[in-house]
Design a protein around this motif. Structure first.
Motif, PDB file in Angstrom:
ATOM      1  N   GLU A  95      12.212  19.333  55.077  1.00  0.00           N
ATOM      2  CA  GLU A  95      11.683  18.623  53.838  1.00  0.00           C
ATOM      3  C   GLU A  95      10.332  19.061  53.709  1.00  0.00           C
ATOM      4  OE1 GLU A  95      12.706  14.192  54.480  1.00  0.00           O
ATOM      5  OE2 GLU A  95      14.376  14.524  53.313  1.00  0.00           O
ATOM      6  N   GLU A  96       9.477  18.934  54.701  1.00  0.00           N
ATOM      7  CA  GLU A  96       8.292  19.472  54.467  1.00  0.00           C
ATOM      8  C   GLU A  96       8.042  20.803  54.234  1.00  0.00           C
ATOM      9  OE1 GLU A  96       4.463  20.346  57.516  1.00  0.00           O
ATOM     10  OE2 GLU A  96       5.577  18.464  58.069  1.00  0.00           O
ATOM     11  N   CYS A  97       8.997  21.667  54.781  1.00  0.00           N
ATOM     12  CA  CYS A  97       8.885  23.145  54.481  1.00  0.00           C
ATOM     13  C   CYS A  97       9.330  23.503  52.926  1.00  0.00           C
ATOM     14  CB  CYS A  97       9.807  23.915  55.458  1.00  0.00           C
ATOM     15  SG  CYS A  97       9.508  24.079  57.284  1.00  0.00           S
ATOM     16  N   ILE A  98      10.285  22.540  52.401  1.00  0.00           N
ATOM     17  CA  ILE A  98      10.789  22.815  50.934  1.00  0.00           C
ATOM     18  C   ILE A  98       9.455  22.029  50.075  1.00  0.00           C
ATOM     19  CG2 ILE A  98      12.435  21.628  49.584  1.00  0.00           C
ATOM     20  CD1 ILE A  98      14.382  21.817  51.791  1.00  0.00           C
ATOM     21  N   GLN A  99       9.011  21.283  50.691  1.00  0.00           N
ATOM     22  CA  GLN A  99       7.763  20.626  49.572  1.00  0.00           C
ATOM     23  C   GLN A  99       6.688  21.657  49.530  1.00  0.00           C
ATOM     24  OE1 GLN A  99       7.605  18.107  47.248  1.00  0.00           O
ATOM     25  NE2 GLN A  99       9.890  17.888  48.093  1.00  0.00           N
ATOM     26  N   THR A 100       6.141  22.510  50.791  1.00  0.00           N
ATOM     27  CA  THR A 100       5.319  23.403  50.638  1.00  0.00           C
ATOM     28  C   THR A 100       5.701  24.400  49.771  1.00  0.00           C
ATOM     29  OG1 THR A 100       4.707  22.823  52.932  1.00  0.00           O
ATOM     30  CG2 THR A 100       4.495  25.026  52.140  1.00  0.00           C
ATOM     31  N   PHE A 101       7.082  25.006  49.862  1.00  0.00           N
ATOM     32  CA  PHE A 101       7.592  25.998  48.968  1.00  0.00           C
ATOM     33  C   PHE A 101       7.370  25.677  47.432  1.00  0.00           C
ATOM     34  CE2 PHE A 101      11.211  27.699  46.445  1.00  0.00           C
ATOM     35  CZ  PHE A 101      11.092  29.189  46.577  1.00  0.00           C
TER      36      PHE A 101
END
Length: 79
Positions: free
Chosen positions: A58-64
């Motif tokens: 979820e953190e990776c998706i938010q960063t994207f």
């Protein structure tokens, strides 16, 4: 002083695919790539580590979403 080995790299690709994405590194190891392909008009996730927590994904998706524009580039409109 200890060096932070977690990082995000924003990278574009115009060779086999055409678009832009983020590479997420933890402890100097590439774990996730999220890519916006402007030719195929899709967003994809490649995972390079066997197990990733839901929180980290979820953190990776938010960063994207924060770093990469959501809209695809439409090359037909530019001509």
């Amino acid at each position: 002083m200890k060096e932070n080995k977690d990082r995000v790299i924003i990278a574009s690709d115009v060779n086999e695919r055409d678009g832009i994405g983020v590479e997420i590194y933890r402890n100097d190891e590439l774990i996730v790539e999220i890519f916006r392909d402007d030719t195929e008009k899709k967003r994809t996730i490649r995972v390079f580590k066997e197990n990733i927590s839901l929180e980290l994904m979820e953190e990776c998706i938010q960063t994207f979403k924060k770093e990469i524009p959501w809209e695809f580039i439409d090359y037909e409109e530019e001509n």
